[in-house]
Design a protein around this motif. Structure first.
Motif, mmCIF file in Angstrom:
data_model
loop_
_atom_site.group_PDB
_atom_site.id
_atom_site.type_symbol
_atom_site.label_atom_id
_atom_site.label_comp_id
_atom_site.label_asym_id
_atom_site.label_seq_id
_atom_site.Cartn_x
_atom_site.Cartn_y
_atom_site.Cartn_z
ATOM 1 N N ASN A 121 0.807 -1.222 0.000
ATOM 2 C CA ASN A 121 0.000 0.000 0.000
ATOM 3 C C ASN A 121 0.841 1.274 0.000
ATOM 4 O OD1 ASN A 121 -2.506 1.281 -0.134
ATOM 5 N ND2 ASN A 121 -2.603 1.534 2.092
ATOM 6 N N HIS A 160 6.485 -5.702 -9.190
ATOM 7 C CA HIS A 160 5.041 -5.541 -9.045
ATOM 8 C C HIS A 160 4.636 -4.191 -9.614
ATOM 9 C CE1 HIS A 160 3.974 -8.940 -6.348
ATOM 10 N NE2 HIS A 160 5.207 -8.800 -5.907
ATOM 11 N N PRO A 168 -0.908 -1.619 -7.472
ATOM 12 C CA PRO A 168 -2.173 -2.370 -7.554
ATOM 13 C C PRO A 168 -3.365 -1.456 -7.828
ATOM 14 C CG PRO A 168 -1.446 -2.160 -5.272
ATOM 15 C CD PRO A 168 -0.328 -1.635 -6.123
ATOM 16 N N VAL A 197 -4.169 -5.285 -2.007
ATOM 17 C CA VAL A 197 -3.715 -6.641 -1.697
ATOM 18 C C VAL A 197 -4.167 -6.933 -0.263
ATOM 19 C CG1 VAL A 197 -1.707 -8.126 -1.376
ATOM 20 C CG2 VAL A 197 -1.741 -6.429 -3.236
ATOM 21 N N GLN A 216 -0.176 -17.530 -1.591
ATOM 22 C CA GLN A 216 -0.930 -16.932 -0.499
ATOM 23 C C GLN A 216 0.009 -16.655 0.678
ATOM 24 O OE1 GLN A 216 -4.173 -16.118 -0.730
ATOM 25 N NE2 GLN A 216 -4.241 -16.898 -2.821
#
Length: 293
Positions: free
Chosen positions: A86, A98, A101, A105, A176
């Motif tokens: 974040n 990455h 986003p 997430v 995960q």
């Protein structure tokens, strides 16, 4: 207002901080709930009752902060919702590339992983990759589902601090993150709840720092979040009903041990402190699993 839980000879109790003193609400306000979730659910009326109790507290209900045995402020949240990736600079230090986003997430923690202020974070026997992650916590005070962005911050009761200490090799054993984020005694939370009215709207613009053994390792502003707190609340409420006492752990900035060369891991004997301007400081010694406190 600052709300907390602490241990007494008669068991856990709720308290309210007044400078260097703590008011034992069990003695100062016996009609109020003994459970933090239930107290938060009373909303503004509950906080007003606490304020009156603080103002009229008898001497027997007053004790110094020094020597307090802190407990996790919310011991049994229905949900501990954690937001990853974040902060943009934190994304850049990830082990694999990455993109920023477009949706948060999200992962969950279990309450059994929590420890209080001054309590030891435990490095597990199976790994030496024990990483620090200082974060701001949003504590929900009002039940809600499908919460509009404009109304989201009205569901916040308070803010607190979190060290989302991660077992990195276990975090990345699968796509995960659940296992690496849920080892026993790896989520420091506290020391107290600071009600939302004491901070800027949405807790924006606050300096967040993590200090390991006296050295600053993370230093950022809460304004640097990709998804601000109102957005997090609104999006999470699309999927689940948020309840009083639920925690949203809002993400960590750059500087984590994983992103350093060589990596910097917490080890037995270290001291890690997370602080946010206006919220306070959360300190935890690091101990190996099974070692004496």
């Amino acid at each position: 207002m600052k709300l907390l839980r602490f241990s007494t000879a008669d068991g856990p109790t709720l308290g309210a901080r007044r400078g260097d003193e703590v008011i034992d609400l069990r003695l100062a306000a016996p009609d109020l709930p003994r459970d933090m979730n239930a107290l938060l659910a009373l909303g503004a009326a509950g906080l007003q009752a606490v304020q009156r109790a603080v103002e009229k507290a008898p001497a027997v209900a007053v004790r110094p902060v020094d020597g307090l045995e802190w407990l996790v402020p919310v011991p049994a949240p229905e949900k501990i919702i954690c937001i990853g990736m974040n902060y943009a600079e934190h994304i850049k230090e990830a082990p694999t590339p990455h993109e920023i986003p477009k949706y948060p997430v999200v992962f969950l923690r279990q309450a059994g992983s929590l420890v209080a202020h001054n309590e030891a974070l435990r490095r597990p026997l199976c790994s030496d990759q024990f990483d620090f992650e200082g974060e701001l916590v949003c504590v929900i005070g009002r039940r809600g589902r499908h919460i509009a962005m404009a109304d989201a911050l009205s569901h916040v009761a308070a803010y607190s601090l979190f060290n989302d200490a991660s077992i990195r090799d276990y975090q990345f054993k699968s796509p995960q993150w659940t296992v690496g984020k849920n080892f026993d005694a790896t989520g420091a939370f506290g020391p107290e709840l600071v009600t939302a009215d004491e901070l800027p709207e949405g807790a924006r613009g606050l300096r967040l720092r993590t200090v390991l053994n006296g050295h600053t390792v993370q230093d950022a502003s809460t304004s640097d979040m990709i998804f601000d707190i109102a957005t997090q609340i609104s999006l999470m409420s699309e999927a689940m009903t948020l309840m009083p006492g639920d925690l949203i752990v809002t993400g960590t900035p750059s500087g984590v041990g994983l992103g350093r060369k060589p990596p910097l891991w917490m080890k037995h004997g270290d001291l890690c402190t997370v602080s946010v301007e206006g919220v306070g400081s959360l300190s935890n010694p690091i101990r190996d699993e099974g070692a004496a406190a």
